[in-house]
Design a protein around this motif. Sequence first.
Motif, PDB file in Angstrom:
ATOM      1  N   VAL A  92      -5.839   1.689  -4.801  1.00 34.61           N
ATOM      2  CA  VAL A  92      -7.190   1.938  -5.273  1.00 34.61           C
ATOM      3  C   VAL A  92      -7.066   2.792  -6.531  1.00 34.61           C
ATOM      4  CG1 VAL A  92      -9.438   2.941  -4.779  1.00 34.61           C
ATOM      5  CG2 VAL A  92      -8.145   1.824  -2.952  1.00 34.61           C
ATOM      6  N   GLN A 114     -10.366  -1.493  -6.163  1.00 33.53           N
ATOM      7  CA  GLN A 114      -9.131  -1.979  -5.545  1.00 33.53           C
ATOM      8  C   GLN A 114      -8.401  -2.926  -6.493  1.00 33.53           C
ATOM      9  OE1 GLN A 114      -7.721  -1.318  -2.324  1.00 33.53           O
ATOM     10  NE2 GLN A 114      -5.985  -2.423  -3.224  1.00 33.53           N
ATOM     11  N   THR A 116      -5.055  -5.364  -6.211  1.00 36.41           N
ATOM     12  CA  THR A 116      -4.069  -5.937  -5.306  1.00 36.41           C
ATOM     13  C   THR A 116      -3.202  -6.926  -6.075  1.00 36.41           C
ATOM     14  OG1 THR A 116      -5.559  -5.715  -3.414  1.00 36.41           O
ATOM     15  CG2 THR A 116      -3.675  -7.201  -3.170  1.00 36.41           C
TER      16      THR A 116
END
Length: 119
Positions: A92, A114, A116
């Motif tokens: 994050v 976030q 990823t």
Amino acid sequence: QVQLVESGGGLVQPGGSLRLFCAASGRIFSIYAMGWYRQAPGKQRELVARITSGGRTNYADSVKGRFTISRDNAKNTVYLQMNSLKPEDTAVYYCNADINSDYHIGSYWGQGTQVTVSS
């Protein structure tokens, strides 16, 4: 009241790119340093990159040469261009800024976005 709002996170494959945005709003007299931090699961929050009001930058060793921080003082906005992303960049990401609001200088944080990195 001062707010920092981030955007631009998401899912990307290894080697890909993302650009994060953070805009400050509210009763702002001036903004000093702005920066990006990140926190991965089970780890402490760490500095990613920081930029002064004059444009001086510093980066974590792990992102040097891959990430670029910049800011637009007229728009009270800071950006983070992330290239050559790796799975270990998954976290994050939080925006931070030192802001003079109503003659009080405080350190403000965004809500986080976030990122990823996964195939």
